[in-house]
Motif scaffolding. Structure first.
Motif, PDB file in Angstrom:
ATOM      1  N   THR A  42      53.856 -30.254  95.584  1.00 16.88           N
ATOM      2  CA  THR A  42      54.349 -31.602  95.908  1.00 16.88           C
ATOM      3  C   THR A  42      54.196 -31.877  97.397  1.00 16.88           C
ATOM      4  O   THR A  42      53.794 -32.975  97.809  1.00 16.88           O
ATOM      5  N   GLU A  43      54.511 -30.871  98.215  1.00 13.04           N
ATOM      6  CA  GLU A  43      54.371 -31.028  99.663  1.00 13.04           C
ATOM      7  C   GLU A  43      52.904 -31.181 100.048  1.00 13.04           C
ATOM      8  O   GLU A  43      52.561 -31.975 100.936  1.00 13.04           O
ATOM      9  N   LEU A  44      52.021 -30.446  99.379  1.00 14.42           N
ATOM     10  CA  LEU A  44      50.589 -30.540  99.642  1.00 14.42           C
ATOM     11  C   LEU A  44      50.077 -31.939  99.327  1.00 14.42           C
ATOM     12  O   LEU A  44      49.322 -32.532 100.095  1.00 14.42           O
ATOM     13  N   VAL A  45      50.501 -32.483  98.207  1.00 14.73           N
ATOM     14  CA  VAL A  45      50.091 -33.831  97.796  1.00 14.73           C
ATOM     15  C   VAL A  45      50.608 -34.877  98.781  1.00 14.73           C
ATOM     16  O   VAL A  45      49.909 -35.828  99.138  1.00 14.73           O
ATOM     17  N   ALA A  46      51.841 -34.680  99.249  1.00 11.06           N
ATOM     18  CA  ALA A  46      52.467 -35.664 100.142  1.00 11.06           C
ATOM     19  C   ALA A  46      51.819 -35.693 101.515  1.00 11.06           C
ATOM     20  O   ALA A  46      51.815 -36.727 102.180  1.00 11.06           O
ATOM     21  N   ASN A  47      51.265 -34.573 101.956  1.00 12.04           N
ATOM     22  CA  ASN A  47      50.765 -34.470 103.322  1.00 12.04           C
ATOM     23  C   ASN A  47      49.250 -34.544 103.451  1.00 12.04           C
ATOM     24  O   ASN A  47      48.744 -34.526 104.564  1.00 12.04           O
ATOM     25  N   CYS A  48      48.547 -34.612 102.344  1.00 15.55           N
ATOM     26  CA  CYS A  48      47.078 -34.660 102.433  1.00 15.55           C
ATOM     27  C   CYS A  48      46.526 -35.525 101.298  1.00 15.55           C
ATOM     28  O   CYS A  48      46.760 -35.241 100.121  1.00 15.55           O
ATOM     29  N   LYS A  52      45.800 -35.759  96.311  1.00 16.15           N
ATOM     30  CA  LYS A  52      46.576 -36.711  95.519  1.00 16.15           C
ATOM     31  C   LYS A  52      46.278 -36.593  94.017  1.00 16.15           C
ATOM     32  O   LYS A  52      47.120 -36.929  93.195  1.00 16.15           O
ATOM     33  N   THR A  53      45.061 -36.112  93.685  1.00 16.24           N
ATOM     34  CA  THR A  53      44.719 -35.965  92.269  1.00 16.24           C
ATOM     35  C   THR A  53      45.539 -34.876  91.591  1.00 16.24           C
ATOM     36  O   THR A  53      45.603 -34.790  90.364  1.00 16.24           O
ATOM     37  N   LEU A  54      46.186 -34.016  92.392  1.00 15.82           N
ATOM     38  CA  LEU A  54      47.016 -32.956  91.826  1.00 15.82           C
ATOM     39  C   LEU A  54      48.404 -33.459  91.428  1.00 15.82           C
ATOM     40  O   LEU A  54      49.163 -32.740  90.788  1.00 15.82           O
ATOM     41  N   LYS A  55      48.707 -34.701  91.812  1.00 16.38           N
ATOM     42  CA  LYS A  55      50.060 -35.225  91.619  1.00 16.38           C
ATOM     43  C   LYS A  55      50.497 -35.161  90.164  1.00 16.38           C
ATOM     44  O   LYS A  55      51.655 -34.849  89.859  1.00 16.38           O
ATOM     45  N   HIS A  56      49.577 -35.447  89.244  1.00 15.97           N
ATOM     46  CA  HIS A  56      49.931 -35.503  87.828  1.00 15.97           C
ATOM     47  C   HIS A  56      49.452 -34.261  87.078  1.00 15.97           C
ATOM     48  O   HIS A  56      49.393 -34.261  85.840  1.00 15.97           O
TER      49      HIS A  56
END
Length: 266
Positions: A42-48, A52-56
């Motif tokens: 979640t932190e990785l998605v939020a900061n890069c 974002k494709t990993l969000k779901h």
């Protein structure tokens, strides 16, 4: 580096890369390869934005350290995997060399950032204290005789806070009022409803040749009270703007709509 990026560099599917690693899991202890937690992903998605494709994603990706990357060619068994690993390891080495060579500069930058944060916190604390101790704007402001500066500063703040328009209704104005209205922000209109005086008209014409125009509207009849309209707020002025504070006077914020006042001027 996460498995998805490594798979792209090696030219294989992410699933195949992880399958090959799983078949040779003894070669990849935790210091070589580990799976991200949901919080880390979640932190990785939020900061890069790249992630974002990993969000779901229903599963969290595996991350490979430098040691894990160097081990991958032995399980992927391709020349491309070997060449890619060499380039990645060279990049890791170059980064370490850069960090070592610039450790002093990086430390100074870190110290500057820390001092900047501490300074910002101190400034915020000072501003908070000033705000706590500063006099609050009240619906009614009273200025005693001789409080010329306090009255001038108060009205100046009203003018500076205007967002769209300023309208002054005052029987007696002079060039000091022009200076006061010039404190308004760019794009804010200004108009003075007053009685005609030759000297003031001359001053106003000279002013408008150089500064943003202040409109003059001649009062059709004498008015007893003075009003200052700031956007959609109306203030009843206890004295002419040019005389505020020279004698006991008050400024009262009214609930009347500005258009009601302007309509009564006609």
């Amino acid at each position: 580096m996460i498995d998805r990026d490594l798979a792209m560099l090696y030219g294989v599917e992410t699933k195949r890369l992880n399958e090959q690693v799983k078949r040779n899991v003894a070669r990849f202890p935790e210091r070589y390869r580990f799976q991200l937690t949901r919080e880390e992903m979640t932190e990785l998605v939020a900061n890069c934005d790249r992630f974002k494709t990993l969000k779901h994603s229903t599963t969290t990706p595996f991350a490979f350290t430098e040691y894990g990357v160097s081990m991958l060619p032995s399980v992927l068994s391709s020349q491309k995997a070997i060449d890619t690993s060499i380039r990645i390891i060279d990049a890791f080495v170059a980064m370490r060399r850069f960090i070592v060579q610039n450790a002093g500069i990086l430390m100074r930058i870190a110290n500057l950032e820390r001092h900047q944060i501490e300074t910002d916190e101190k400034i915020d604390l000072i501003l908070d204290k000033m705000d706590e101790r500063s006099p609050k704007l009240l619906p009614e402001q009273i200025f005693g005789t001789g409080c010329v500066w306090d009255a001038w500063a108060f009205v100046s703040d009203l003018v500076r806070n205007a967002k769209k328009r300023i309208v002054l209704i005052d029987n007696f104005v002079d060039d000091r009022v022009l200076s006061l209205l010039d404190k308004r922000a760019d794009g804010v209109t200004a108009a003075i409803h007053s009685r005609y005086y030759k000297q003031f008209q001359i001053d106003l014409n000279k002013h408008n040749e150089q500064y943003p125009v202040i409109e003059f509207v001649q009062l059709s009849h004498k008015n007893h009270d003075r009003f200052l309209i700031i956007d959609n707020k109306v203030y009843l002025m206890g004295a002419s703007l040019k005389d505020m504070g020279s004698g006991l006077c008050a400024v009262t914020k009214m609930t009347t709509a500005p258009e009601r006042i302007l309509e009564l001027l006609k």
